[in-house]
Design a protein around this motif. Structure first.
Motif, PDB file in Angstrom:
ATOM      1  N   GLN A 235     113.088  24.081  42.871  1.00  0.00           N
ATOM      2  CA  GLN A 235     112.836  23.671  44.255  1.00  0.00           C
ATOM      3  C   GLN A 235     113.802  24.396  45.191  1.00  0.00           C
ATOM      4  O   GLN A 235     113.411  24.862  46.263  1.00  0.00           O
ATOM      5  N   PHE A 236     115.058  24.496  44.789  1.00  0.00           N
ATOM      6  CA  PHE A 236     116.031  25.244  45.593  1.00  0.00           C
ATOM      7  C   PHE A 236     115.558  26.688  45.770  1.00  0.00           C
ATOM      8  O   PHE A 236     115.505  27.208  46.884  1.00  0.00           O
TER       9      PHE A 236
ATOM     10  N   GLU B 257     122.168  28.300  42.728  1.00  0.00           N
ATOM     11  CA  GLU B 257     122.425  29.636  43.228  1.00  0.00           C
ATOM     12  C   GLU B 257     121.097  30.378  43.187  1.00  0.00           C
ATOM     13  O   GLU B 257     120.250  30.082  42.345  1.00  0.00           O
ATOM     14  N   TYR B 258     120.929  31.337  44.079  1.00  0.00           N
ATOM     15  CA  TYR B 258     119.682  32.082  44.160  1.00  0.00           C
ATOM     16  C   TYR B 258     119.342  32.727  42.824  1.00  0.00           C
ATOM     17  O   TYR B 258     120.214  33.310  42.178  1.00  0.00           O
ATOM     18  N   THR B 259     118.094  32.621  42.418  1.00  0.00           N
ATOM     19  CA  THR B 259     117.486  33.169  41.202  1.00  0.00           C
ATOM     20  C   THR B 259     117.976  32.508  39.912  1.00  0.00           C
ATOM     21  O   THR B 259     117.602  32.933  38.833  1.00  0.00           O
ATOM     22  N   VAL B 260     118.770  31.460  39.986  1.00  0.00           N
ATOM     23  CA  VAL B 260     119.286  30.796  38.791  1.00  0.00           C
ATOM     24  C   VAL B 260     118.365  29.637  38.409  1.00  0.00           C
ATOM     25  O   VAL B 260     118.094  28.762  39.228  1.00  0.00           O
ATOM     26  N   ASP B 261     117.893  29.652  37.164  1.00  0.00           N
ATOM     27  CA  ASP B 261     116.991  28.605  36.681  1.00  0.00           C
ATOM     28  C   ASP B 261     117.729  27.446  36.025  1.00  0.00           C
ATOM     29  O   ASP B 261     117.221  26.334  35.977  1.00  0.00           O
ATOM     30  N   TRP B 262     118.896  27.703  35.479  1.00  0.00           N
ATOM     31  CA  TRP B 262     119.701  26.690  34.769  1.00  0.00           C
ATOM     32  C   TRP B 262     121.034  26.601  35.500  1.00  0.00           C
ATOM     33  O   TRP B 262     121.934  27.405  35.265  1.00  0.00           O
TER      34      TRP B 262
ATOM     35  N   TYR C   7     127.575  20.809  45.589  1.00  0.00           N
ATOM     36  CA  TYR C   7     126.357  20.835  46.397  1.00  0.00           C
ATOM     37  C   TYR C   7     126.686  21.435  47.753  1.00  0.00           C
ATOM     38  O   TYR C   7     127.305  20.804  48.591  1.00  0.00           O
ATOM     39  N   TRP C   8     126.265  22.660  47.957  1.00  0.00           N
ATOM     40  CA  TRP C   8     126.596  23.387  49.184  1.00  0.00           C
ATOM     41  C   TRP C   8     125.387  23.608  50.090  1.00  0.00           C
ATOM     42  O   TRP C   8     125.547  23.941  51.262  1.00  0.00           O
ATOM     43  N   GLU C   9     124.184  23.400  49.567  1.00  0.00           N
ATOM     44  CA  GLU C   9     122.970  23.783  50.299  1.00  0.00           C
ATOM     45  C   GLU C   9     122.492  22.665  51.226  1.00  0.00           C
ATOM     46  O   GLU C   9     121.446  22.072  51.032  1.00  0.00           O
TER      47      GLU C   9
END
Length: 110
Positions: free
Chosen positions: A54-55, A9-14, A98-100
């Motif tokens: 990377q995402f 998800e955007y801005t999520v590191d973990w 996995y949606w991206e």
């Protein structure tokens, strides 16, 4: 037993979400130490963080991945990591969401 979702998800590191921590359909973001890091080898945790980075660095909500190759490689790495997480947490449920999958199509040749 816990039920986790592994999902970028955007801005999520973990990229782990606790599915059972909420009463609605939306899981809550896990803290950095959840799933418990003693159960996940540090090198695996580092690769998961790199995968999420990377995402965040390359996936655009408007256009997706910059290329089909990057999209494919990121998904393959996510599936590999997911398998290793499942093996490291045998008493828990870990789903991969996995949606991206979108990517920028190359320009048409003239």
């Amino acid at each position: 037993m816990m039920h986790y979702k592994m999902m970028n998800e955007y801005t999520v590191d973990w990229p782990f979400w606790n599915v059972w921590a909420t009463t609605n359909e939306h899981p809550s973001l896990c803290a950095e130490e959840d799933p418990p890091l003693p159960h996940l080898p540090e090198d695996l945790a580092q690769r998961i963080r790199q995968w999420a980075r990377q995402f965040n660095d390359h996936f655009s909500w408007e256009t997706g991945w910059p290329s089909r190759e990057m999209a494919r490689a990121h998904e393959e790495e996510g599936r590999r990591l997911h398998g290793q997480v499942v093996a490291a947490l045998p008493d828990d449920i870990v789903d991969l969401d996995y949606w991206e999958t979108g990517y920028t199509a190359p320009p048409a040749a003239n």
